[in-house]
Each structure stands twice: as C-alpha cells, then as structure tokens.
Design a protein around this motif. Structure first.
Motif, PDB file in Angstrom:
ATOM      1  N   ALA A   3       0.740  -1.228   0.076  1.00 53.69           N
ATOM      2  CA  ALA A   3       0.226   0.136  -0.080  1.00 53.69           C
ATOM      3  C   ALA A   3       0.935   1.284   0.234  1.00 53.69           C
ATOM      4  N   VAL A   4       1.886   1.198   0.762  1.00 53.77           N
ATOM      5  CA  VAL A   4       2.855   2.310   0.788  1.00 53.77           C
ATOM      6  C   VAL A   4       3.445   2.356  -0.791  1.00 53.77           C
ATOM      7  N   GLN A   5       4.021   1.508  -0.873  1.00 57.87           N
ATOM      8  CA  GLN A   5       4.652   1.509  -2.502  1.00 57.87           C
ATOM      9  C   GLN A   5       3.791   1.925  -3.392  1.00 57.87           C
ATOM     10  N   SER A   6       2.664   1.526  -3.475  1.00 60.86           N
ATOM     11  CA  SER A   6       1.453   1.970  -4.421  1.00 60.86           C
ATOM     12  C   SER A   6       1.098   3.592  -4.072  1.00 60.86           C
ATOM     13  N   ALA A   7       0.935   3.945  -2.919  1.00 62.41           N
ATOM     14  CA  ALA A   7       0.888   5.384  -2.746  1.00 62.41           C
ATOM     15  C   ALA A   7       1.982   6.083  -3.413  1.00 62.41           C
ATOM     16  N   ARG A   8       3.241   5.886  -3.027  1.00 66.92           N
ATOM     17  CA  ARG A   8       4.390   6.497  -3.630  1.00 66.92           C
ATOM     18  C   ARG A   8       4.405   6.419  -4.983  1.00 66.92           C
ATOM     19  N   GLU A   9       3.824   5.357  -5.786  1.00 61.33           N
ATOM     20  CA  GLU A   9       4.105   5.229  -7.172  1.00 61.33           C
ATOM     21  C   GLU A   9       3.149   6.213  -7.878  1.00 61.33           C
ATOM     22  N   SER A  17       8.615   2.597 -19.812  1.00 64.97           N
ATOM     23  CA  SER A  17       8.799   3.427 -18.278  1.00 64.97           C
ATOM     24  C   SER A  17       9.042   2.377 -17.271  1.00 64.97           C
ATOM     25  N   ARG A  18       9.099   3.162 -15.944  1.00 66.30           N
ATOM     26  CA  ARG A  18       9.160   2.057 -15.046  1.00 66.30           C
ATOM     27  C   ARG A  18       7.844   2.115 -14.355  1.00 66.30           C
ATOM     28  N   HIS A  19       6.834   2.586 -14.706  1.00 68.05           N
ATOM     29  CA  HIS A  19       5.428   2.633 -14.197  1.00 68.05           C
ATOM     30  C   HIS A  19       4.775   1.251 -14.662  1.00 68.05           C
ATOM     31  N   PRO A  20       4.459   0.653 -13.823  1.00 68.47           N
ATOM     32  CA  PRO A  20       3.896  -0.856 -14.155  1.00 68.47           C
ATOM     33  C   PRO A  20       2.869  -1.014 -15.072  1.00 68.47           C
ATOM     34  N   GLY A  21       2.908  -1.719 -16.285  1.00 68.43           N
ATOM     35  CA  GLY A  21       1.954  -2.105 -17.051  1.00 68.43           C
ATOM     36  C   GLY A  21       1.763  -1.065 -18.259  1.00 68.43           C
ATOM     37  N   MET A  45      -0.399  13.801 -25.883  1.00 65.04           N
ATOM     38  CA  MET A  45      -0.982  13.815 -27.227  1.00 65.04           C
ATOM     39  C   MET A  45      -0.856  15.283 -27.773  1.00 65.04           C
ATOM     40  N   ALA A  46      -0.984  15.371 -28.962  1.00 64.88           N
ATOM     41  CA  ALA A  46      -0.735  16.717 -29.828  1.00 64.88           C
ATOM     42  C   ALA A  46      -1.581  17.573 -29.238  1.00 64.88           C
ATOM     43  N   ASP A  47      -2.712  17.613 -28.641  1.00 62.60           N
ATOM     44  CA  ASP A  47      -3.715  18.573 -28.149  1.00 62.60           C
ATOM     45  C   ASP A  47      -3.209  19.001 -26.705  1.00 62.60           C
ATOM     46  N   GLY A  48      -2.342  18.427 -26.000  1.00 57.61           N
ATOM     47  CA  GLY A  48      -1.660  18.652 -24.760  1.00 57.61           C
ATOM     48  C   GLY A  48      -2.074  17.850 -23.620  1.00 57.61           C
ATOM     49  N   SER A  49      -2.961  17.066 -23.813  1.00 55.39           N
ATOM     50  CA  SER A  49      -3.525  16.008 -22.903  1.00 55.39           C
ATOM     51  C   SER A  49      -2.702  14.853 -22.592  1.00 55.39           C
ATOM     52  N   VAL A  50      -2.702  14.479 -21.561  1.00 59.35           N
ATOM     53  CA  VAL A  50      -1.805  13.347 -21.109  1.00 59.35           C
ATOM     54  C   VAL A  50      -2.507  12.166 -20.576  1.00 59.35           C
ATOM     55  N   HIS A  51      -2.136  10.924 -21.119  1.00 60.59           N
ATOM     56  CA  HIS A  51      -2.949   9.641 -20.898  1.00 60.59           C
ATOM     57  C   HIS A  51      -1.669   8.574 -20.593  1.00 60.59           C
ATOM     58  N   PHE A  52      -2.469   7.604 -19.723  1.00 64.31           N
ATOM     59  CA  PHE A  52      -1.603   6.232 -19.387  1.00 64.31           C
ATOM     60  C   PHE A  52      -2.079   5.451 -20.640  1.00 64.31           C
ATOM     61  N   VAL A  53      -0.807   5.028 -21.474  1.00 65.93           N
ATOM     62  CA  VAL A  53      -1.093   3.857 -22.449  1.00 65.93           C
ATOM     63  C   VAL A  53      -0.499   2.450 -21.745  1.00 65.93           C
ATOM     64  N   ALA A  54      -1.396   1.488 -22.020  1.00 63.53           N
ATOM     65  CA  ALA A  54      -1.040   0.037 -21.596  1.00 63.53           C
ATOM     66  C   ALA A  54      -0.188  -0.553 -22.220  1.00 63.53           C
ATOM     67  N   GLU A  55       0.960  -1.325 -21.869  1.00 61.77           N
ATOM     68  CA  GLU A  55       1.739  -1.878 -22.648  1.00 61.77           C
ATOM     69  C   GLU A  55       1.163  -2.838 -23.512  1.00 61.77           C
ATOM     70  N   SER A  56       0.064  -3.454 -23.243  1.00 58.59           N
ATOM     71  CA  SER A  56      -0.933  -4.377 -23.961  1.00 58.59           C
ATOM     72  C   SER A  56      -1.567  -3.618 -24.968  1.00 58.59           C
ATOM     73  N   CYS A  80      11.510  11.605 -15.107  1.00 51.72           N
ATOM     74  CA  CYS A  80      10.631  10.918 -14.698  1.00 51.72           C
ATOM     75  C   CYS A  80      11.102  10.586 -13.311  1.00 51.72           C
ATOM     76  N   PRO A  81      10.314  10.744 -12.287  1.00 50.46           N
ATOM     77  CA  PRO A  81      10.738  10.410 -11.053  1.00 50.46           C
ATOM     78  C   PRO A  81      10.765   9.045 -10.550  1.00 50.46           C
ATOM     79  N   SER A  82      10.258   8.154 -11.367  1.00 50.13           N
ATOM     80  CA  SER A  82       9.842   6.747 -11.164  1.00 50.13           C
ATOM     81  C   SER A  82      11.045   6.082 -11.517  1.00 50.13           C
ATOM     82  N   ASP A  83      12.002   6.828 -12.564  1.00 48.71           N
ATOM     83  CA  ASP A  83      13.593   6.241 -12.792  1.00 48.71           C
ATOM     84  C   ASP A  83      14.355   6.948 -12.417  1.00 48.71           C
ATOM     85  N   GLY A  84      14.351   8.114 -12.325  1.00 49.60           N
ATOM     86  CA  GLY A  84      15.472   9.181 -12.435  1.00 49.60           C
ATOM     87  C   GLY A  84      15.413  10.135 -11.212  1.00 49.60           C
ATOM     88  N   SER A  85      16.427  10.850 -11.065  1.00 52.38           N
ATOM     89  CA  SER A  85      16.457  12.052  -9.995  1.00 52.38           C
ATOM     90  C   SER A  85      17.259  13.117 -10.479  1.00 52.38           C
TER      91      SER A  85
END
Length: 318
Positions: free
Chosen positions: A47-53, A276-280, A286-297, A136-141
C-alpha cells in the motif's frame, strides 16, 4: 486504685509473604508477536509503495503537461513546432533546448551558443544544467540526470549532459531495420521513409528539415502522439541535446526493456523505444496537450497508427 499502663498494640500474626511474580513473554508468545508484526508489514508495504508510485506517476504526468504547454506556446509564438535536431551536424540545437524559455528556463536557454557545436566547451554549462521537468521520478532524479560517455560524444552529441526521459514522437518512421514490424518497410509499422527522416511520418524527426505545424496533423491532435516516456539509461544515443536521438519511434513496442549500454553502436532498433518504470505501461502526451497512460498491452497496429500525424487512419485512444 487504678494503675496507668502504656498502651501497646495487640500482637498480630504475620501473613505468609507472597512470592513476587515476574511478568514476561514466553518464547512462543514472542514468536507469535513477531509473526503478527511481519504480516502487518507485508500487508502495509504494498500500500505504501502503491501510494508512492501514484505520487510519482502524477508528477510524471505533470512533467508531460508542462512540456505540452511549452510546445503549444512555442507554436503560438512561431506558428510551428520546433524541429527535432540538426542531424548529422552538431551545429544548432534540439527541440528540448528550443522550448526552454517556455518552461520558465530562460536562464538555461541563454547559456547556449547555437553557432558553436553542441559539444563545444562554450556549451558545457548549458548542456549540464539540470532540467527537472525532463526527469521521470519513477526512474531518475536530479542526482543522476547527467549521463556521460555516450555514443558520438564530440561528433554529434555532447559528452556528460542532460538526459531526456520524455522524447518527442517520430511515429512509425523507418528506423532501419524496423525489427518488430512483421510486414517490413512500407507498412503501417514501418513507413517508406528515409532512415529516421527527414521525411518522417510523426510529429518530429532528427532532422531540421521537418518542422511540423498543427495544421499538418491531419489525423487529429487528440489522436496523435506528441511525446512519451523512455529510459535514457537504456539508449546511448538519447539525450536532451543529442542531435542523434532526442526522440523515439513507435516501431519498437511499448515497454520493450532492451538496452544497448555496453553494446556500442548497436541494438538501437530494440533499445531506443518508448518505455517506463510505471507498472503496465507508460505516459504519453497527445498533440492536443492532454496526457494519458497507455497500457503496454496496446494493439501494435493501433500503437503505430497513433504515431502518424497524417496517416488517414480512423483511430481512438484506448
């Protein structure tokens, strides 16, 4: 006649003394407590790791939004998006350098001398200025944002310099050899273009000849990748100010965890994709400026069709 006597308390029989009881855990009880604590920690840690991610993923999304806003402001000012790089020359800048004033990094931008090669000593302070928006904070600093000893340092790329976790998208432009495309060059996943442009089919490529306008994105701004995540430590060509590769293509499937570190001038066809280091999956702008999570599947064909700016496909972001 009364006699005065001294009063004494009556004798009492003393009660048998009680033995003092010593309170302590038995070994079995101690082991049970340790086991319970271990179970609680095991339940709490995910739960802690999930909150941090979740927090890191939110910051990553915000970074991409800031980049998207900077690109839109650049387009508003100059009526075009920046070109990707000036390959094969080391002269001039990259898109990541050109948008710095729109990221409130005017001071960093002013350090560049674009009349000199990017690896020239005059540009050392510029290329080594840490831009946290590009991390990206999930991989670098900020502590490992600068990477040195990269391929082509001193010819097309600087040496130790700012890495780039958010390259812009060149879509399914031919990357020689398009190793993951089952239909080969001239198909949906490997268009019949020059190697990495300059006639690329995405929003950007590594040549200065392609400077895309929003009017050129005929597939729709909300249906076209503008930028996404990568792991710069996996690709020796990658860098914010590398004329070789401040971008990624969609010919390599999302989250292909290959790297060409130590492999020299090879394996770019599998190591230098969006990941990415984000799971999944990974975050995309996108070109309209919106940001989306895209599944690796994501379907491979759809993934590549979202990479073209004017492919004529009817697509919907999943």
């Amino acid at each position: 006649m009364f006699t005065l006597q001294t009063w004494r308390p009556a004798k009492t029989t003393s009660l048998p003394s009680l033995k003092r009881q010593v309170l302590a855990f038995t070994l079995v009880e101690l082991l049970v407590v340790i086991a319970i604590i271990g179970i609680l920690v095991a339940l709490l840690l995910p739960a802690v790791q999930s909150a941090r991610e979740a927090a890191r993923r939110m910051q990553c999304s915000n970074n991409l939004k800031q980049i998207g806003l900077a690109l839109h402001n650049y387009h508003t000012s100059l009526r075009t998006l920046p070109y990707g790089a000036n390959f094969p020359s080391a002269q001039g800048g990259t898109w990541a350098a050109f948008i710095l004033p729109h990221l409130e990094q005017q001071n960093a931008f002013d350090l560049f001398d674009f009349e000199k090669p990017i690896y020239d000593p005059v540009n050392v302070d510029a290329v080594q200025t840490v831009i946290t928006t590009y991390i990206c904070p999930s991989d670098g600093s900020a502590d490992n944002a600068l990477q040195g000893g990269r391929i082509q340092a001193g010819s097309r790329n600087p040496g130790k310099s700012m890495s780039l976790w958010y390259p812009m998208s060149m879509g399914p432009t031919w990357d020689n050899p398009c190793a993951f495309c089952p239909e080969g060059k001239g198909s949906y996943c490997c268009h019949d273009t020059s190697d990495y442009g300059p006639d690329g089919v995405g929003i950007i490529d590594r040549y200065s000849k392609l400077a895309c306008r929003f009017a050129d994105i005929r597939d729709g701004l909300s249906n076209t990748f503008m930028a996404g995540e990568t792991l710069p430590g996996d690709c020796t060509f990658n860098g914010a100010y590398h004329h070789n590769f401040p971008l990624c293509g969609t010919t390599i499937p999302l989250n292909t965890m290959e790297d060409n570190v130590g492999a020299g001038n090879s394996k770019w066809w599998s190591a230098c994709g969006f990941k990415s280091r984000h799971p999944g999956g990974g975050m995309f702008l996108m070109a309209d400026g919106s940001v989306h999570f895209v599944a690796e599947s994501i379907d491979y064909r759809l993934y590549n069709e979202l990479g073209t700016r004017a492919g004529g496909e009817v697509v919907t972001l999943p």
